[in-house]
Design an enzyme around this catalytic site. Structure first.
Site, short mmCIF file in Angstrom:
data_model
loop_
_atom_site.label_atom_id
_atom_site.label_comp_id
_atom_site.label_asym_id
_atom_site.label_seq_id
_atom_site.Cartn_x
_atom_site.Cartn_y
_atom_site.Cartn_z
N CYS A 42 0.82 -1.22 0.00
CA CYS A 42 0.00 0.00 0.00
C CYS A 42 0.85 1.26 0.00
O CYS A 42 0.67 2.15 -0.82
CB CYS A 42 -0.93 -0.01 1.22
SG CYS A 42 -1.80 1.54 1.42
N CYS A 47 -1.33 1.71 -3.20
CA CYS A 47 -2.33 2.77 -3.02
C CYS A 47 -1.73 4.18 -2.96
O CYS A 47 -2.21 5.09 -3.63
CB CYS A 47 -3.10 2.56 -1.73
SG CYS A 47 -3.50 0.86 -1.37
N LYS A 50 0.26 5.31 -6.13
CA LYS A 50 -0.74 5.32 -7.20
C LYS A 50 -1.64 6.56 -7.09
O LYS A 50 -1.88 7.27 -8.06
CB LYS A 50 -1.56 4.02 -7.11
CG LYS A 50 -2.68 3.81 -8.09
CD LYS A 50 -4.01 4.43 -7.73
CE LYS A 50 -4.58 4.05 -6.41
NZ LYS A 50 -5.12 2.72 -6.30
N TYR A 177 -8.56 -3.69 -11.41
CA TYR A 177 -8.32 -2.41 -10.74
C TYR A 177 -7.06 -1.73 -11.27
O TYR A 177 -7.06 -0.57 -11.64
CB TYR A 177 -8.02 -2.65 -9.26
CG TYR A 177 -9.12 -2.90 -8.30
CD1 TYR A 177 -9.82 -4.10 -8.28
CD2 TYR A 177 -9.42 -1.94 -7.33
CE1 TYR A 177 -10.78 -4.34 -7.32
CE2 TYR A 177 -10.38 -2.18 -6.35
CZ TYR A 177 -11.06 -3.39 -6.36
OH TYR A 177 -12.00 -3.63 -5.40
N GLU A 181 -6.85 1.57 -13.55
CA GLU A 181 -6.37 2.79 -12.89
C GLU A 181 -5.15 3.36 -13.62
O GLU A 181 -5.08 4.58 -13.89
CB GLU A 181 -6.01 2.51 -11.43
CG GLU A 181 -7.23 2.21 -10.58
CD GLU A 181 -6.93 2.01 -9.10
OE1 GLU A 181 -7.85 2.12 -8.30
OE2 GLU A 181 -5.76 1.71 -8.74
N HIS A 434 -27.50 21.04 -2.20
CA HIS A 434 -27.61 21.61 -3.53
C HIS A 434 -26.67 22.79 -3.71
O HIS A 434 -26.50 23.57 -2.78
CB HIS A 434 -29.06 22.09 -3.71
CG HIS A 434 -29.34 22.58 -5.09
ND1 HIS A 434 -29.42 21.75 -6.19
CD2 HIS A 434 -29.55 23.85 -5.55
CE1 HIS A 434 -29.67 22.48 -7.26
NE2 HIS A 434 -29.76 23.75 -6.91
N GLU A 439 -26.37 14.92 -4.75
CA GLU A 439 -27.74 15.13 -4.28
C GLU A 439 -28.71 14.17 -4.99
O GLU A 439 -29.77 13.83 -4.48
CB GLU A 439 -28.19 16.58 -4.45
CG GLU A 439 -28.32 17.08 -5.87
CD GLU A 439 -28.74 18.56 -5.94
OE1 GLU A 439 -29.82 18.89 -5.44
OE2 GLU A 439 -27.97 19.36 -6.50
P1 NDP Z 1 -7.45 -8.14 -10.63
O1 NDP Z 1 -7.60 -9.54 -10.18
O2 NDP Z 1 -8.41 -7.11 -10.19
O3 NDP Z 1 -7.38 -8.10 -12.22
C1 NDP Z 1 -6.54 -8.92 -12.96
C2 NDP Z 1 -6.85 -8.71 -14.41
O4 NDP Z 1 -5.93 -9.40 -15.22
C3 NDP Z 1 -8.25 -9.21 -14.78
O5 NDP Z 1 -8.79 -8.32 -15.71
C4 NDP Z 1 -7.94 -10.57 -15.40
O6 NDP Z 1 -8.86 -10.96 -16.37
C5 NDP Z 1 -6.62 -10.28 -16.07
N1 NDP Z 1 -5.81 -11.47 -16.26
C6 NDP Z 1 -5.52 -12.43 -15.35
N2 NDP Z 1 -4.72 -13.36 -15.89
C7 NDP Z 1 -4.51 -12.99 -17.17
C8 NDP Z 1 -3.78 -13.54 -18.25
N3 NDP Z 1 -3.11 -14.69 -18.13
N4 NDP Z 1 -3.79 -12.89 -19.44
C9 NDP Z 1 -4.48 -11.73 -19.55
N5 NDP Z 1 -5.19 -11.16 -18.59
C10 NDP Z 1 -5.20 -11.79 -17.40
O7 NDP Z 1 -5.95 -7.78 -10.23
P2 NDP Z 1 -5.18 -6.44 -10.17
O8 NDP Z 1 -3.78 -6.86 -10.42
O9 NDP Z 1 -5.76 -5.37 -11.02
O10 NDP Z 1 -5.37 -6.00 -8.66
C11 NDP Z 1 -5.15 -6.93 -7.60
C12 NDP Z 1 -5.96 -6.59 -6.40
O11 NDP Z 1 -5.40 -5.45 -5.78
C13 NDP Z 1 -7.41 -6.22 -6.68
O12 NDP Z 1 -8.23 -7.34 -6.76
C14 NDP Z 1 -7.73 -5.35 -5.52
O13 NDP Z 1 -8.22 -6.15 -4.48
C15 NDP Z 1 -6.42 -4.70 -5.16
N6 NDP Z 1 -6.37 -3.31 -5.62
C16 NDP Z 1 -7.26 -2.41 -5.12
C17 NDP Z 1 -7.25 -1.10 -5.54
C18 NDP Z 1 -8.23 -0.14 -5.00
O14 NDP Z 1 -8.80 -0.41 -3.97
N7 NDP Z 1 -8.49 0.98 -5.65
C19 NDP Z 1 -6.28 -0.63 -6.52
C20 NDP Z 1 -5.41 -1.65 -7.01
C21 NDP Z 1 -5.46 -2.93 -6.56
P3 NDP Z 1 -10.26 -11.70 -15.99
O15 NDP Z 1 -11.18 -10.63 -15.52
O16 NDP Z 1 -10.70 -12.28 -17.28
O17 NDP Z 1 -9.93 -12.72 -14.97
#
Ligand code: NDP
Length: 451
Positions: A42, A47, A50, A177, A181, A434, A439
């Site tokens: 984080c 976080c 980022k 995410y 982002e 407002h 709102e």
């Molecule tokens: P996520 O699990 O959210 O997303 C991973 C993405 O990668 C998905 O779109 C997935 O596709 C894709 N993917 C997985 N494997 C492959 C592959 N072999 N080839 C191509 N695409 C693939 O992980 P993130 O890394 O984005 O984030 C991890 C975690 O960190 C989040 O789940 C969240 O909990 C936390 N986080 C929270 C934030 C916040 O609160 N704002 C900000 C950043 C991270 P598919 O959908 O098809 O599985």
């Protein structure tokens, strides 16, 4: 049997540091081992940096906005080097704060890797062993990249904060995410940004109307989003990376960022040899009190792969201390967690998506999407979304989904009402503030769908 410590925490991220601190405040003798920087994902590579990059990137649109509001100002250029130096100085400061918290609470720290050698025994990288009545695993997670030819040319979110210079163009792979982002961040910083996602819409698992609007707005801002597309192979082509994708496409990019998910950090910790069971992704399996199958060993945060969010890891750490050191058995509460996704536009969300709620019971959906005052005056087209998913039977708000600038700030407050079990009529009884965007959340009178 006497132990060196009452608690030994492995991992100095949000969950581990919080648990160590509050346990020490009960009078317990606490130690913590961290092999990398204090603050964890984080603070050091997640976080915090980022969000600072989100702030930096949002200035790109503000000059044009200011001009449209009558300001006679010119747009300049973004200086990555200047920002990066300041960013890392801030992270150093925060790491110092984390170290300071541990020190001032009397937690003994070991700046080295630790692995388990027994139900009550930890071995540090220098070979010394420390015994503890309880061991808390809080080692977090790390990014993973898919296996494909040329994958070594790609980077992950860990490297993005350390780039020597910003690329002219970048491909971001993934639709979660982190991918979504960083698409907004890098586009805002002036990097020509392309995003490949293998599925049919980014941000799988979130409310569909929310995902659709965010993707539409990202595309109309100039991010080149390719759905149903994945990388098959990469190779060096001069100074560029040539990317082959499903469907036969070939494109060159300066950088390729893989945001394709994260894995729990459990490798090389000898967990299974002491009897701690791991799941399919390598996550530590725990019960609702964060206890593993070995009674003296607990785990919190991303290493358990439950809800991978900083505030959740902190809550799990607090619940663990309450249970063990204050004699008050407390489960970590994973119900109705409000969260923000710092896409541009931002998402704030709590509770069930329309789709999940409709599977559960009969619902009413209240939603409105519009161009807010600030944008409409400046001639920007961006739309926002305010949405409530309501149970027909109990009238409770089952989900609230907001897409808007500041949606993260809004959902924190809506979250209190939803967590208290507020009904649609409770929202209706609340007077609108407002003129604001939010709102609308208390003025939507007629459902747009009843299912
Ligand atoms: P996520 O699990 O959210 O997303 C991973 C993405 O990668 C998905 O779109 C997935 O596709 C894709 N993917 C997985 N494997 C492959 C592959 N072999 N080839 C191509 N695409 C693939 O992980 P993130 O890394 O984005 O984030 C991890 C975690 O960190 C989040 O789940 C969240 O909990 C936390 N986080 C929270 C934030 C916040 O609160 N704002 C900000 C950043 C991270 P598919 O959908 O098809 O599985």
């Amino acid at each position: 049997m006497s132990f060196d410590y009452d608690l030994f925490v492995v991992g100095g991220g949000s969950g581990g540091v919080r648990a160590a601190r509050v346990a020490a405040q009960t009078g317990a003798r606490v130690a913590l081992a961290e092999e990398d920087r204090y603050g964890g994902t984080c603070v050091i590579r997640g976080c915090v940096p980022k969000k600072l990059m989100v702030f930096a990137s949002e200035y790109s649109g503000m000059v044009a906005d200011a001009q449209s509001y009558g300001w006679d100002i010119e747009s300049g250029s973004f200086k990555w080097g200047a920002f990066k130096n300041k960013l890392h100085a801030e992270l150093d400061r925060l790491e110092g704060v984390y170290r300071g918290i541990l020190k001032s609470n009397g937690v003994q720290t070991y700046d080295q890797r630790a692995k388990l050698v027994g139900a009550h025994l930890v071995q540090l990288a220098d070979g010394t062993e420390k015994s503890a009545k309880h061991i808390l695993l809080a080692t977090g997670g790390r990014p993973v990249m898919p296996e494909l030819p040329g994958i070594e040319l790609g980077i992950t979110s860990d490297e993005i904060f350390h780039l020597e210079k910003l690329p002219d163009d970048i491909l971001i792979v993934g639709g979660g995410y982190i991918a979504s982002e960083f698409a907004g961040i890098l586009h805002g910083l002036g990097v020509k940004t392309t995003q490949y996602y293998r599925g049919s819409q980014i941000l799988r698992g979130f409310d569909n109307e929310t995902r659709n609007l965010v993707c539409e707005e990202m595309c109309s801002s100039g991010i080149d989003v390719h759905l149903g597309t994945n990388v098959t192979e990469m190779r060096k082509e001069g100074r560029k990376i040539l990317v082959n994708s499903t469907g036969g496409g070939e494109c060159c990019f300066d950088q390729v960022l893989f945001a394709t998910g994260r894995r729990p950090n459990t490798d090389g910790m000898a967990l299974e040899t002491v009897g701690v069971a791991l799941g399919r992704k390598g996550e530590v399996l725990v019960d609702e009190y964060s206890q593993t199958g070995v009674p003296s060993i607990y785990a919190v945060g991303d290493v358990t792969d439950r809800v991978n969010l900083t505030p959740v890891a902190i809550r799990e750490g607090m619940a663990f201390v309450e249970t063990i050191f204050r004699g008050n058995p407390t489960r970590a509460d994973h119900e109705l967690i409000p969260t923000a996704i710092f896409t541009q536009p931002e998402i704030g969300t709590i509770g069930l998506s329309e789709e999940d709620a409709a599977k559960q019971e009969k619902i009413e959906v209240y939603a409105t999407s519009f161009t807010p005052m600030h944008q409409s005056f400046s001639g920007r087209s961006g739309r926002v979304l305010m949405k409530l998913v309501v149970s027909q039977k109990t009238r409770k708000v089952l989900g609230c989904h907001i897409v808007a600038p500041g949606a993260g700030e809004m959902i924190q407050l809506v979250g209190v009402a939803v967590k208290m079990g507020a009904t649609k009529e409770d929202f209706d009884r609340t007077v609108a503030v407002h003129p604001t965007m939010s709102e609308e959340i208390v003025t939507m009178k007629t459902p747009v769908r009843i299912t």
